[in-house]
Design a protein around this motif. Structure first.
Motif, PDB file in Angstrom:
ATOM      1  N   VAL A 186      38.529  25.955  53.343  1.00 32.62           N
ATOM      2  CA  VAL A 186      37.612  26.745  52.525  1.00 32.62           C
ATOM      3  C   VAL A 186      38.112  28.337  51.936  1.00 32.62           C
ATOM      4  CG1 VAL A 186      35.183  27.963  52.163  1.00 32.62           C
ATOM      5  CG2 VAL A 186      35.617  25.203  52.667  1.00 32.62           C
ATOM      6  N   SER A 187      38.525  28.904  52.654  1.00 36.42           N
ATOM      7  CA  SER A 187      39.059  30.447  52.663  1.00 36.42           C
ATOM      8  C   SER A 187      40.207  30.531  52.044  1.00 36.42           C
ATOM      9  CB  SER A 187      39.919  30.748  54.299  1.00 36.42           C
ATOM     10  OG  SER A 187      40.089  31.992  53.860  1.00 36.42           O
ATOM     11  N   GLY A 188      41.287  29.242  51.794  1.00 37.65           N
ATOM     12  CA  GLY A 188      42.039  28.868  50.846  1.00 37.65           C
ATOM     13  C   GLY A 188      42.190  29.148  49.425  1.00 37.65           C
ATOM     14  N   CYS A 189      40.936  27.756  49.429  1.00 38.98           N
ATOM     15  CA  CYS A 189      39.971  27.671  48.240  1.00 38.98           C
ATOM     16  C   CYS A 189      39.910  28.379  47.348  1.00 38.98           C
ATOM     17  CB  CYS A 189      39.274  26.781  47.855  1.00 38.98           C
ATOM     18  SG  CYS A 189      39.710  24.841  48.937  1.00 38.98           S
ATOM     19  N   GLY A 190      38.905  29.565  48.370  1.00 42.61           N
ATOM     20  CA  GLY A 190      38.288  30.781  47.524  1.00 42.61           C
ATOM     21  C   GLY A 190      38.950  31.468  46.733  1.00 42.61           C
ATOM     22  N   ILE A 191      40.482  32.058  47.969  1.00 46.76           N
ATOM     23  CA  ILE A 191      41.373  32.453  47.569  1.00 46.76           C
ATOM     24  C   ILE A 191      42.163  32.260  46.363  1.00 46.76           C
ATOM     25  CG2 ILE A 191      43.582  33.253  47.599  1.00 46.76           C
ATOM     26  CD1 ILE A 191      42.884  33.485  50.977  1.00 46.76           C
ATOM     27  N   LEU A 192      42.600  31.376  45.982  1.00 49.70           N
ATOM     28  CA  LEU A 192      43.217  30.684  45.180  1.00 49.70           C
ATOM     29  C   LEU A 192      42.074  30.498  44.009  1.00 49.70           C
ATOM     30  CD1 LEU A 192      45.436  28.461  44.056  1.00 49.70           C
ATOM     31  CD2 LEU A 192      44.012  26.636  44.726  1.00 49.70           C
ATOM     32  N   ALA A 193      40.277  30.672  44.457  1.00 49.68           N
ATOM     33  CA  ALA A 193      39.516  30.689  43.172  1.00 49.68           C
ATOM     34  C   ALA A 193      39.947  31.816  42.371  1.00 49.68           C
ATOM     35  CB  ALA A 193      37.955  30.073  43.245  1.00 49.68           C
ATOM     36  N   THR A 194      39.629  32.469  43.353  1.00 43.92           N
ATOM     37  CA  THR A 194      39.899  34.473  42.893  1.00 43.92           C
ATOM     38  C   THR A 194      41.477  34.500  41.998  1.00 43.92           C
ATOM     39  OG1 THR A 194      38.875  35.394  44.524  1.00 43.92           O
ATOM     40  CG2 THR A 194      39.915  36.389  43.432  1.00 43.92           C
ATOM     41  N   GLY A 195      41.648  33.973  42.149  1.00 45.92           N
ATOM     42  CA  GLY A 195      43.861  33.936  41.960  1.00 45.92           C
ATOM     43  C   GLY A 195      43.879  33.699  40.427  1.00 45.92           C
ATOM     44  N   LEU A 196      42.850  32.350  40.448  1.00 49.00           N
ATOM     45  CA  LEU A 196      42.709  31.375  38.856  1.00 49.00           C
ATOM     46  C   LEU A 196      41.131  32.398  37.890  1.00 49.00           C
ATOM     47  CD1 LEU A 196      42.309  27.686  40.132  1.00 49.00           C
ATOM     48  CD2 LEU A 196      45.029  28.665  38.857  1.00 49.00           C
ATOM     49  N   ASP A 197      40.564  32.616  38.638  1.00 48.91           N
ATOM     50  CA  ASP A 197      39.795  33.659  37.863  1.00 48.91           C
ATOM     51  C   ASP A 197      40.328  35.034  37.514  1.00 48.91           C
ATOM     52  OD1 ASP A 197      36.878  34.164  37.042  1.00 48.91           O
ATOM     53  OD2 ASP A 197      37.109  35.846  38.059  1.00 48.91           O
ATOM     54  N   ASN A 198      41.320  35.677  38.274  1.00 46.22           N
ATOM     55  CA  ASN A 198      41.765  36.907  37.515  1.00 46.22           C
ATOM     56  C   ASN A 198      42.636  36.163  35.741  1.00 46.22           C
ATOM     57  OD1 ASN A 198      40.990  38.875  39.088  1.00 46.22           O
ATOM     58  ND2 ASN A 198      42.155  38.664  40.715  1.00 46.22           N
ATOM     59  N   GLN A 199      43.930  35.223  36.523  1.00 49.22           N
ATOM     60  CA  GLN A 199      44.456  34.421  35.587  1.00 49.22           C
ATOM     61  C   GLN A 199      43.869  34.642  33.398  1.00 49.22           C
ATOM     62  OE1 GLN A 199      47.348  31.412  35.964  1.00 49.22           O
ATOM     63  NE2 GLN A 199      47.775  31.968  37.540  1.00 49.22           N
ATOM     64  N   ILE A 200      42.532  33.391  34.295  1.00 43.11           N
ATOM     65  CA  ILE A 200      41.508  33.747  33.180  1.00 43.11           C
ATOM     66  C   ILE A 200      41.423  34.976  32.423  1.00 43.11           C
ATOM     67  CG2 ILE A 200      39.018  32.805  33.065  1.00 43.11           C
ATOM     68  CD1 ILE A 200      40.082  30.180  34.725  1.00 43.11           C
ATOM     69  N   SER A 201      40.043  35.667  33.202  1.00 39.56           N
ATOM     70  CA  SER A 201      40.246  36.825  32.409  1.00 39.56           C
ATOM     71  C   SER A 201      41.276  38.137  32.134  1.00 39.56           C
ATOM     72  CB  SER A 201      39.754  37.652  33.865  1.00 39.56           C
ATOM     73  OG  SER A 201      38.746  36.951  34.153  1.00 39.56           O
ATOM     74  N   ARG A 202      42.235  37.690  32.508  1.00 32.95           N
ATOM     75  CA  ARG A 202      43.620  38.512  31.440  1.00 32.95           C
ATOM     76  C   ARG A 202      43.494  38.035  30.513  1.00 32.95           C
ATOM     77  NH1 ARG A 202      46.154  38.148  36.565  1.00 32.95           N
ATOM     78  NH2 ARG A 202      47.413  36.703  36.562  1.00 32.95           N
ATOM     79  N   ILE A 203      43.684  36.172  30.311  1.00 33.11           N
ATOM     80  CA  ILE A 203      43.750  35.444  29.154  1.00 33.11           C
ATOM     81  C   ILE A 203      42.790  35.613  27.905  1.00 33.11           C
ATOM     82  CG2 ILE A 203      43.568  33.061  28.065  1.00 33.11           C
ATOM     83  CD1 ILE A 203      45.487  32.181  30.557  1.00 33.11           C
ATOM     84  N   THR A 204      41.714  35.456  28.267  1.00 31.82           N
ATOM     85  CA  THR A 204      40.732  35.937  27.660  1.00 31.82           C
ATOM     86  C   THR A 204      40.888  37.795  27.423  1.00 31.82           C
ATOM     87  OG1 THR A 204      38.372  34.722  29.105  1.00 31.82           O
ATOM     88  CG2 THR A 204      37.951  36.232  27.440  1.00 31.82           C
ATOM     89  N   ALA A 205      41.094  37.878  27.400  1.00 31.98           N
ATOM     90  CA  ALA A 205      41.845  39.282  27.393  1.00 31.98           C
ATOM     91  C   ALA A 205      42.642  40.163  26.474  1.00 31.98           C
ATOM     92  CB  ALA A 205      42.273  40.764  28.328  1.00 31.98           C
ATOM     93  N   ARG A 206      43.424  39.031  26.947  1.00 29.88           N
ATOM     94  CA  ARG A 206      44.580  38.671  25.951  1.00 29.88           C
ATOM     95  C   ARG A 206      44.860  38.216  24.542  1.00 29.88           C
ATOM     96  NH1 ARG A 206      48.942  41.279  23.732  1.00 29.88           N
ATOM     97  NH2 ARG A 206      50.407  39.764  22.964  1.00 29.88           N
ATOM     98  N   MET A 207      43.390  37.216  24.335  1.00 26.80           N
ATOM     99  CA  MET A 207      42.713  36.773  22.893  1.00 26.80           C
ATOM    100  C   MET A 207      42.973  37.261  22.804  1.00 26.80           C
ATOM    101  SD  MET A 207      42.601  32.749  24.522  1.00 26.80           S
ATOM    102  CE  MET A 207      41.577  32.244  22.814  1.00 26.80           C
ATOM    103  N   ARG A 208      41.500  37.654  23.258  1.00 24.12           N
ATOM    104  CA  ARG A 208      40.737  38.899  22.222  1.00 24.12           C
ATOM    105  C   ARG A 208      41.459  40.602  21.391  1.00 24.12           C
ATOM    106  NH1 ARG A 208      36.484  39.199  26.420  1.00 24.12           N
ATOM    107  NH2 ARG A 208      34.804  37.800  25.910  1.00 24.12           N
ATOM    108  N   ASP A 209      42.620  40.688  22.348  1.00 24.87           N
ATOM    109  CA  ASP A 209      43.383  40.813  21.662  1.00 24.87           C
ATOM    110  C   ASP A 209      44.104  40.792  20.002  1.00 24.87           C
ATOM    111  OD1 ASP A 209      42.979  43.828  23.472  1.00 24.87           O
ATOM    112  OD2 ASP A 209      44.811  43.446  25.170  1.00 24.87           O
TER     113      ASP A 209
END
Length: 163
Positions: free
Chosen positions: A26-49
């Motif tokens: 569960v802890s590993g999944c939480g860390i993985l989810a955080t990393g994926l969420d960060n990637q998704i946020s960066r992609i969203t920001a880059r698309m907007r740019d």
């Protein structure tokens, strides 16, 4: 009841260990989810740019078509990573369910294979997440290749300077 050297029932200690293993996942999944969420946020920001840049360029500008291609790639990456984060949260729930099932075995008749199936499902979901993350990386490389092709259209990086 079998009592160990330190006064604890060894089956209780084994039960706790069995319940804790999924908790670590569960802890590993939480860390993985955080990393994926960060990637998704960066992609969203880059698309907007990119879209903002696209809007500022005049009609017919060569970069507009490149930006359109890159935004399409980023959109596919975003969709892949959104699916991956969904699988990660499903795996997290599966591991929580595994722990719960193991803990319930003390008071409720839980079929032997049920917690194992729940844990196996979580592992399978994490494997699917890894496959999706690799697909996203492949698309990322494709977008970088498009940028590099535009940047170095007069010559390859490290090659002789263009005349």
């Amino acid at each position: 009841m079998n009592v160990g050297v330190d006064g604890l029932d060894p089956s209780s200690i084994q039960l706790i260990g069995t319940a804790v293993t999924p908790a670590v996942m569960v802890s590993g999944c939480g860390i993985l989810a955080t990393g994926l969420d960060n990637q998704i946020s960066r992609i969203t920001a880059r698309m907007r740019d990119m879209v903002r840049e696209w809007r500022t360029l005049p009609e017919g500008h060569a970069r507009r078509s490149l930006l359109r291609e890159e935004v399409a790639i980023m959109d596919r990456r975003h969709a892949i990573l959104a699916r991956a984060i969904g699988f990660t949260y499903a795996a997290l729930l599966s591991f929580v369910m595994t722990s719960l099932l193991y803990l319930l075995r003390r008071s409720v008749a839980v079929p032997e294979g049920l917690p194992v199936m729940s844990f196996s499902l979580g592992v399978g979901l994490l494997g699917s997440t890894a496959v999706l993350a690799l697909a996203s990386l492949r698309l990322s490389r494709r977008a970088i290749t498009l940028e590099g092709a535009e940047l170095f259209r007069d010559g390859r990086p490290g090659g002789p300077p263009a005349p």
